[in-house]
Design an enzyme around this catalytic site. Sequence first.
Site, PDB file in Angstrom:
ATOM      1  N   SER A 118       0.818  -1.206   0.000  1.00 34.07           N
ATOM      2  CA  SER A 118       0.000   0.000   0.000  1.00 34.07           C
ATOM      3  C   SER A 118       0.856   1.261   0.000  1.00 34.07           C
ATOM      4  CB  SER A 118      -0.858   0.054   1.265  1.00 34.07           C
ATOM      5  OG  SER A 118      -1.591  -1.108   1.430  1.00 34.07           O
ATOM      6  N   HIS A 139      -1.012  -2.455  -6.981  1.00 31.78           N
ATOM      7  CA  HIS A 139      -1.764  -2.155  -5.762  1.00 31.78           C
ATOM      8  C   HIS A 139      -3.262  -2.241  -6.021  1.00 31.78           C
ATOM      9  CE1 HIS A 139      -2.950   1.044  -2.561  1.00 31.78           C
ATOM     10  NE2 HIS A 139      -3.077  -0.171  -2.087  1.00 31.78           N
ATOM     11  N   GLU A 151      -3.510   0.459  -8.870  1.00 28.29           N
ATOM     12  CA  GLU A 151      -2.457   1.463  -8.990  1.00 28.29           C
ATOM     13  C   GLU A 151      -1.168   0.712  -9.374  1.00 28.29           C
ATOM     14  OE1 GLU A 151      -1.695   5.313  -6.069  1.00 28.29           O
ATOM     15  OE2 GLU A 151      -2.102   3.395  -5.180  1.00 28.29           O
ATOM     16  N   ASN A 189      -3.165   6.150  -1.165  1.00 29.77           N
ATOM     17  CA  ASN A 189      -3.012   6.179   0.295  1.00 29.77           C
ATOM     18  C   ASN A 189      -2.381   7.468   0.817  1.00 29.77           C
ATOM     19  OD1 ASN A 189      -4.246   3.878   1.383  1.00 29.77           O
ATOM     20  ND2 ASN A 189      -2.726   2.636   0.337  1.00 29.77           N
TER      21      ASN A 189
HETATM   22  P1  NAI Z   1      -3.781  -9.718   6.142  1.00 33.17           P
HETATM   23  O1  NAI Z   1      -3.235  -9.556   7.502  1.00 33.17           O
HETATM   24  O2  NAI Z   1      -5.240  -9.997   5.945  1.00 33.17           O
HETATM   25  O3  NAI Z   1      -3.004 -10.900   5.355  1.00 33.17           O
HETATM   26  C1  NAI Z   1      -1.618 -11.068   5.323  1.00 33.17           C
HETATM   27  C2  NAI Z   1      -1.330 -12.547   5.146  1.00 33.17           C
HETATM   28  O4  NAI Z   1       0.054 -12.742   4.841  1.00 33.17           O
HETATM   29  C3  NAI Z   1      -1.621 -13.400   6.393  1.00 33.17           C
HETATM   30  O5  NAI Z   1      -2.507 -14.455   6.044  1.00 33.17           O
HETATM   31  C4  NAI Z   1      -0.246 -13.937   6.815  1.00 33.17           C
HETATM   32  O6  NAI Z   1      -0.310 -15.235   7.356  1.00 33.17           O
HETATM   33  C5  NAI Z   1       0.478 -13.919   5.476  1.00 33.17           C
HETATM   34  N1  NAI Z   1       1.947 -13.899   5.564  1.00 33.17           N
HETATM   35  C6  NAI Z   1       2.726 -13.155   6.388  1.00 33.17           C
HETATM   36  N2  NAI Z   1       4.029 -13.409   6.127  1.00 33.17           N
HETATM   37  C7  NAI Z   1       4.063 -14.333   5.121  1.00 33.17           C
HETATM   38  C8  NAI Z   1       5.093 -14.998   4.411  1.00 33.17           C
HETATM   39  N3  NAI Z   1       6.367 -14.752   4.708  1.00 33.17           N
HETATM   40  N4  NAI Z   1       4.755 -15.876   3.441  1.00 33.17           N
HETATM   41  C9  NAI Z   1       3.463 -16.139   3.146  1.00 33.17           C
HETATM   42  N5  NAI Z   1       2.431 -15.522   3.784  1.00 33.17           N
HETATM   43  C10 NAI Z   1       2.725 -14.644   4.748  1.00 33.17           C
HETATM   44  O7  NAI Z   1      -3.340  -8.406   5.343  1.00 33.17           O
HETATM   45  P2  NAI Z   1      -3.998  -7.722   4.026  1.00 33.17           P
HETATM   46  O8  NAI Z   1      -4.979  -6.706   4.434  1.00 33.17           O
HETATM   47  O9  NAI Z   1      -4.402  -8.795   3.085  1.00 33.17           O
HETATM   48  O10 NAI Z   1      -2.739  -6.924   3.446  1.00 33.17           O
HETATM   49  C11 NAI Z   1      -1.714  -7.559   2.700  1.00 33.17           C
HETATM   50  C12 NAI Z   1      -0.968  -6.524   1.882  1.00 33.17           C
HETATM   51  O11 NAI Z   1      -1.875  -5.835   1.020  1.00 33.17           O
HETATM   52  C13 NAI Z   1      -0.230  -5.447   2.709  1.00 33.17           C
HETATM   53  O12 NAI Z   1       0.962  -5.112   2.058  1.00 33.17           O
HETATM   54  C14 NAI Z   1      -1.219  -4.291   2.649  1.00 33.17           C
HETATM   55  O13 NAI Z   1      -0.602  -3.043   2.840  1.00 33.17           O
HETATM   56  C15 NAI Z   1      -1.752  -4.435   1.234  1.00 33.17           C
HETATM   57  N6  NAI Z   1      -3.064  -3.823   0.984  1.00 33.17           N
HETATM   58  C16 NAI Z   1      -4.051  -3.899   1.936  1.00 33.17           C
HETATM   59  C17 NAI Z   1      -5.282  -3.309   1.694  1.00 33.17           C
HETATM   60  C18 NAI Z   1      -6.378  -3.395   2.718  1.00 33.17           C
HETATM   61  O14 NAI Z   1      -7.400  -2.718   2.561  1.00 33.17           O
HETATM   62  N7  NAI Z   1      -6.234  -4.212   3.752  1.00 33.17           N
HETATM   63  C19 NAI Z   1      -5.577  -2.598   0.444  1.00 33.17           C
HETATM   64  C20 NAI Z   1      -4.489  -2.639  -0.519  1.00 33.17           C
HETATM   65  C21 NAI Z   1      -3.286  -3.213  -0.219  1.00 33.17           C
END
Ligand code: NAI
Length: 286
Positions: A118, A139, A151, A189
Amino acid sequence: MIKKVLVVGAGQMGAGIAQVCAQAGLEVLLNDQKEEAVQKGLGSIDKLLSRSVEKGRITEEEKKATQNRLTTSTGLQDAGDCDLVIEAVVEKMEVKKTVFRELDGIVPQHAILATNTSSLAITEIAAVTKRPDQVIGMHFMNPVPVMKLVEIIRGLQTSDETFQAIEDLTQRLGKVPVSAKDFPGFVSNRILMPMINEAIFAVYEGVATVEDIDTSMKLGMNHPMGPLTLADFIGLDTCLYIMEVLHEGFADSKYRPCPLLKQYVQAGWLGKKSGRGFYNYDETTG
Ligand code: NAI
């Protein structure tokens, strides 16, 4: 031609990305460190696809065909034949660097490494690989199956070919690409998060209730969702990481994260995904 995609991280974003890629006809390998996270991701995809069938948007056969294109893993060893990786692990630079370093040694030479970050610097993530020209920001917005925007962020060394391939893929997924430079928070963001942070300051300072702040922005500004509801949906941990990136990246106090945001994250109140944020989502307590 991109045919097979590895999605790393099966959280709320990774699951959504895997779903839209599989629906567009790509072979998808959905990876997470934890089996329970992979299963949770598959469960949420199943739920959303079933809802689409009920609403007549897709047929039962299309749902099955999408699910048949999805495989899962908890290790990266099966990634040897993918054309593209989309990384969606937690928003922490050190974690992303570790993942990219490892992936660089496993995936084929032609494969593109994209990050769904993000706010973090694409150039810095790319620098841990031997293919910085094939590293790019892709993104997606949350929830991925619904939101049209992607993005696309070029790092300093991203090649035109890589950009073109990702722009083409974005369109194949039925999304609309916009291009942004590699600055903290990119475009979306950089504008959104200071607004959310300001809304949290308004709670912190007792200016108004959570509900009234959200209503002000919904009915007063015609936003579809109030900033505090949106923060809960994004995840308060993710909001805090992004504010920290903006604060550090621009060295400007106007981006300082609100102490209340820090406190909620310390308490484990991460928003919808943890059952509690500015609102309560815990079904057992209502
Ligand atoms: P989340 O916390 O729901 O999911 C992250 C997942 O990654 C978890 O299931 C975790 O077990 C896994 N994980 C962590 N380390 C790992 C590794 N080394 N190998 C494999 N899996 C691993 O987080 P979310 O919300 O899905 O965010 C993920 C990314 O997307 C972040 O970079 C965030 O900034 C970005 N993002 C989030 C948005 C949102 O609205 N939440 C919108 C756009 C981008």
